[in-house]
Each structure stands twice: as C-alpha cells, then as structure tokens.
Write a protein that holds these residues in place. Structure first.
Motif, PDB file in Angstrom:
ATOM      1  N   ASP A  19      -1.799   3.011  -1.071  1.00 10.72           N
ATOM      2  CA  ASP A  19      -1.430   3.788  -2.255  1.00 10.72           C
ATOM      3  C   ASP A  19      -2.431   3.629  -3.388  1.00 10.72           C
ATOM      4  O   ASP A  19      -2.651   4.561  -4.159  1.00 10.72           O
ATOM      5  N   GLU A  20      -3.033   2.443  -3.507  1.00 11.00           N
ATOM      6  CA  GLU A  20      -3.954   2.225  -4.601  1.00 11.00           C
ATOM      7  C   GLU A  20      -4.894   1.068  -4.272  1.00 11.00           C
ATOM      8  O   GLU A  20      -4.470   0.066  -3.690  1.00 11.00           O
ATOM      9  N   VAL A  21      -6.164   1.211  -4.640  1.00  8.02           N
ATOM     10  CA  VAL A  21      -7.167   0.152  -4.485  1.00  8.02           C
ATOM     11  C   VAL A  21      -7.654  -0.227  -5.879  1.00  8.02           C
ATOM     12  O   VAL A  21      -8.155   0.626  -6.617  1.00  8.02           O
ATOM     13  N   LYS A  46       5.205   0.495  -0.348  1.00 10.01           N
ATOM     14  CA  LYS A  46       4.005   0.753  -1.147  1.00 10.01           C
ATOM     15  C   LYS A  46       2.977  -0.300  -0.805  1.00 10.01           C
ATOM     16  O   LYS A  46       3.316  -1.462  -0.601  1.00 10.01           O
ATOM     17  N   ILE A  47       1.722   0.110  -0.768  1.00  9.05           N
ATOM     18  CA  ILE A  47       0.656  -0.826  -0.397  1.00  9.05           C
ATOM     19  C   ILE A  47      -0.477  -0.732  -1.417  1.00  9.05           C
ATOM     20  O   ILE A  47      -1.045   0.337  -1.642  1.00  9.05           O
ATOM     21  N   PHE A  48      -0.778  -1.866  -2.042  1.00  3.65           N
ATOM     22  CA  PHE A  48      -1.892  -1.989  -2.971  1.00  3.65           C
ATOM     23  C   PHE A  48      -2.934  -2.917  -2.360  1.00  3.65           C
ATOM     24  O   PHE A  48      -2.584  -3.863  -1.661  1.00  3.65           O
ATOM     25  N   VAL A  49      -4.198  -2.628  -2.642  1.00  5.16           N
ATOM     26  CA  VAL A  49      -5.294  -3.528  -2.259  1.00  5.16           C
ATOM     27  C   VAL A  49      -6.000  -3.947  -3.533  1.00  5.16           C
ATOM     28  O   VAL A  49      -6.367  -3.097  -4.356  1.00  5.16           O
ATOM     29  N   ALA A  66       3.701  -4.259  -0.820  1.00  3.84           N
ATOM     30  CA  ALA A  66       2.713  -5.169  -0.249  1.00  3.84           C
ATOM     31  C   ALA A  66       1.430  -5.096  -1.067  1.00  3.84           C
ATOM     32  O   ALA A  66       0.883  -4.011  -1.273  1.00  3.84           O
ATOM     33  N   ILE A  67       0.971  -6.254  -1.555  1.00  2.68           N
ATOM     34  CA  ILE A  67      -0.270  -6.327  -2.330  1.00  2.68           C
ATOM     35  C   ILE A  67      -1.259  -7.172  -1.540  1.00  2.68           C
ATOM     36  O   ILE A  67      -1.126  -8.396  -1.466  1.00  2.68           O
ATOM     37  N   ILE A  68      -2.257  -6.520  -0.943  1.00  2.00           N
ATOM     38  CA  ILE A  68      -3.290  -7.221  -0.162  1.00  2.00           C
ATOM     39  C   ILE A  68      -4.368  -7.684  -1.122  1.00  2.00           C
ATOM     40  O   ILE A  68      -4.896  -6.888  -1.911  1.00  2.00           O
ATOM     41  N   VAL A  69      -4.718  -8.964  -1.077  1.00  2.00           N
ATOM     42  CA  VAL A  69      -5.749  -9.492  -1.983  1.00  2.00           C
ATOM     43  C   VAL A  69      -6.927 -10.040  -1.181  1.00  2.00           C
ATOM     44  O   VAL A  69      -6.758 -10.611  -0.109  1.00  2.00           O
TER      45      VAL A  69
END
Length: 369
Positions: free
Chosen positions: A316-318, A292-295, A265-268
């Motif tokens: 997991d990562e910003v 996995k979650i990215f922002v 999941a990539i939150i934008v």
C-alpha cells in the motif's frame, strides 16, 4: 514530503561559528536537493565549486573560494552512476586537502558498496577498499546514516558517526498511520529481525518474521574460502584423512512466525533496491490476512523497474528517507513517500563544527539498534 518538526533543534540550528564551508560534490543537479535543505537549516550559503564531467568522462573539480584553515563539509548523495559519485567525492576531498583546509568532513548519508562488506567466494571486501580510498584522499571525519553493517565503521581509521533514521520513521508511523496500534512489525527475513524488534519495542507492537524459501539468501554466500578441493588433492593430504563436509542448506516452506491476520503489516529494512523479496513478503502477508502493508526503509535505491513493480503489487505504501534522490521514482509510483532527514544531518554538522558532543543525537540507541 514528510518533515519532522523539532522546536528544540530548530531554535539552535542556525548558531554556528565562522570558518564553516559547505560543498555539494554532485555534478548531477537532481542530487543537490538534500545539500540545499541542510544549508538552509544551518543558515549558510553553499560553497562555490564546479563539478563536471569532461568529454572523455573524467571528473573535474574546481573550488572557487578559499578553504584555507576552514572546516569543510562535503555532502555527497549517491546518484545512479555510483562510481562517478565516488570519484567526485574523492577528487573534491583531495582538492580541499591540497588547498590547506583545517578539516574535511564527508557527509555521505548512503555509503555506497555497503552490501559488499563481507568476503564472498573469491571476491573482495569493497567497503574496506572504499574506506581506505576516502581516508587516503584526505577525509578526516565521516557522517553517514544506517550503514548496512555497523562493523563497516571499523574499516576507517578516522571518526565515523553512523546516524539513525529510525526516529523519523517511527514518528511517521505514529503521525501518518492513524490505526498503527493495530499494526505488527515484520522482518522479511531472519536477518532483519533485530531491526524489526527495535521498531516493535519502541512502538509497543508485536513482531512477525518471515522465514523460508522467499528469504534473502545474502547470508548464505558470506565466505567461499571453504570450497572443497578436487578429490586428487584431498587424497594427497593423507590417505586415511576424511574431512567432514558441511551439509547443504535447504530452506523450509515459507512460514510467517507471528500473527498478522486482520492487522496492518509494517515491513522494516535498511535498504530497498531490488524489490522482489519485498513483493514476495507482501503477497505472503496478504495470504495470512494482513489488510494493509507498509514498507519502511532508510535508503530507497529503487533501481530498475522497482517503481512499476511496487505500483502493481499488494504493497500500500513505501516510505523511505531522502538520503538518496528518488523524485523520478515518485512520479512513476505515487505509493512512494519521503521522510526528510536533513534536520539530523545539519545538527550533526553544527555540533562537529562547534566542537560539541554528538551524544545528543544517539540518545536511547542501543548496541543492537
């Protein structure tokens, strides 16, 4: 720091005509990193100027070289003391104006007070006030990046170039997330769905939208001028007149529209400051099966306890750009990564100074991007 290579831009970056002066308006040395990167790419030295605070907290600016008849570019990155940052910029712009500069171009990657661009209750549209102050001080052009609302450009009576950081963030996804093809782009609220759609269409990925009680309530407070008067004034209008009342909003239980199970999941979004909504979105996505979650956001304000909360969260990562300095936050939270956008800012400066078209920097950008 992740830097985007570009042979096409790099080959022409140092070609600038004479008469260009580059200033940093920051008194805080930690905010000058972006200015130094831009100057290095342009192949010019930073202009000589002193910006400091008097003992009584007044801002003083002393330009130490001639700017008469020159194109002056003033780079201002926003520090934690945002009001001091604004005064530094305004005073330096006015100092250049009274020193007979040919043109004064502000390079403000993150435009402060951009969230206060709508009337709410009995407040004010602060973005409009700030735009008027900058124009009155003597600014002739503004370069900024990913305004919170594109309509802010209309507050100015000077040209505004609203650059985009999305090409750099998209390239980061493609190069730094090996299995990004198994990702889904997520909007943490319906308000950010257009941005998510833009990312998803360019990466040929699916999209998911979080809707419900955890969404940002910013749009609910747009305008309070419809506040109902007290009962005695309603009766005074006309005894038989009944004004229909707007039904109050009630948010449904939190829902994820779209499949995130077994996916990245990539939150934008454009700004990440108060991280509560991002943390709530990450928890929801984990519950729905995202592994996995990215922002990803353009402007990383990361105020208050944001680094600690991110470090302890399911994120997991910003990934943010260096429009705002956040080296201290990165020391507190290794999950925060930086993408360098000095390349596009320096190319914008070069093109404006040389009188070249800016359309190259807006290729494939639609009205909704």
């Amino acid at each position: 720091m992740f830097c985007v290579p570009s042979t096409e831009l790099g080959a022409i970056m140092n070609i600038t005509k004479g008469g260009l002066v580059l200033f940093s308006a920051n008194s805080n040395s930690s905010c000058m990193e972006l200015s130094k990167r831009i100057a290095e790419r342009l192949g010019v030295e930073m202009g000589k100027v002193q910006v400091y605070q008097e003992p009584n907290r007044e801002t003083r600016v002393q330009i130490q070289e001639s700017v008469r008849g020159k194109d002056v570019f003033i780079i201002q990155t926003v520090s934690k003391d945002v009001n001091t940052t604004i005064m530094e910029l305004l005073i330096m712009v006015y100092a250049c104006k009274t020193s007979c500069a040919k043109s004064i171009i502000g390079v403000v990657p993150y435009f402060p007070y951009s969230k206060q661009c709508k009337m709410r209750k009995r407040g004010s549209i602060v973005s409009k006030l700030l735009a008027s102050m900058m124009c009155k001080a003597g600014l002739t052009h503004l370069i900024t990046m990913d305004l919170h609302q594109k309509e802010i450009q209309g507050f100015f009576n000077i040209p505004v170039d609203n650059l985009r950081a999305s090409p750099f963030l998209l390239q980061y996804i493609q190069e730094e997330i090996p299995d990004y093809r198994n990702a889904v782009i997520v909007a943490k609220s319906p308000a950010s769905a257009k941005r998510a759609q833009s990312f998803a269409e360019r990466l040929r990925l699916g999209i998911a939208v979080i809707h419900g009680e955890a969404q940002d309530a910013e749009s609910d407070m747009v305008d309070g001028r419809h506040s109902p008067p007290t009962a005695k004034y309603v009766a005074a209008i006309h005894p038989s007149l009944e004004i229909p009342m707007l039904i109050p909003k009630e948010k449904p239980p939190i829902t994820v529209v779209g499949d995130v199970g077994g996916r990245i999941a990539i939150i934008v979004d454009d700004i990440i400051d108060d991280v509560d909504t991002f943390l709530a979105a990450a928890e929801t996505l984990k519950e729905r099966g995202a592994y996995k979650i990215f922002v990803m956001a353009t402007h990383g304000l990361l105020s208050s306890d944001a680094p600690r909360l991110i470090e302890e969260s399911a994120i997991d990562e910003v990934v943010v750009t260096n429009t705002i300095p956040h080296e201290i936050q990165k020391l507190q939270c290794p999950k925060i990564k930086t993408v360098d956008i000095s390349m596009i800012l320096s190319e914008a400066i070069r093109r404006i100074h040389n009188g070249e078209s800016m359309s190259y920097l807006f290729r494939n950008i639609g009205v909704d991007d």
